[in-house]
Motif scaffolding. Structure first.
Motif, mmCIF file in Angstrom:
data_model
loop_
_atom_site.group_PDB
_atom_site.id
_atom_site.type_symbol
_atom_site.label_atom_id
_atom_site.label_comp_id
_atom_site.label_asym_id
_atom_site.label_seq_id
_atom_site.Cartn_x
_atom_site.Cartn_y
_atom_site.Cartn_z
ATOM 1 N N HIS A 1 0.836 -1.201 0.000
ATOM 2 C CA HIS A 1 0.000 0.000 0.000
ATOM 3 C C HIS A 1 0.872 1.253 0.000
ATOM 4 N N GLY A 2 1.920 1.253 0.813
ATOM 5 C CA GLY A 2 2.837 2.392 0.857
ATOM 6 C C GLY A 2 3.559 2.592 -0.471
ATOM 7 N N LYS B 1 1.145 4.102 -2.992
ATOM 8 C CA LYS B 1 0.935 5.523 -2.713
ATOM 9 C C LYS B 1 2.150 6.329 -3.148
ATOM 10 N N HIS C 1 2.094 6.626 -6.907
ATOM 11 C CA HIS C 1 1.045 7.561 -7.308
ATOM 12 C C HIS C 1 1.488 9.002 -7.078
ATOM 13 N N ASP C 2 2.077 9.274 -5.911
ATOM 14 C CA ASP C 2 2.526 10.631 -5.603
ATOM 15 C C ASP C 2 3.631 11.096 -6.548
#
Length: 84
Positions: free
Chosen positions: A52-53, A56, A59-60
């Protein structure tokens, strides 16, 4: 020749493994038992958190990079107005 033998052995082993995993033990196949075992493993929670990290982070980074590229393209696309 060795590459072909490796490929053939790998295909045979894959087919054998898939066939073995289809054997039913109780109400479920060995495949279903192994999936349940993996999902209930104590290792899965930290891996899910890490995944999940990472998602993210990707994506960032992609959002920031896209914004920077769009900003650069917009700056180059604007015509310079003559100063009178």
């Amino acid at each position: 020749m060795m590459n072909i033998l490796f490929f053939v052995k790998t295909v045979i082993m894959t087919i054998a493994l898939v066939l073995v995993l289809q054997i039913r033990v109780g109400e479920q196949s060995l495949e279903a038992h192994s999936i349940d075992w993996v999902q209930s493993s104590s290792v899965i929670a930290p891996l899910n958190s890490m995944a999940h990290g990472a998602a993210k982070f990707i994506h960032d980074v992609s959002t920031t990079a896209r914004a920077a590229i769009e900003k650069q393209l917009n700056l180059k696309a604007k015509p310079n107005s003559p100063s009178n």
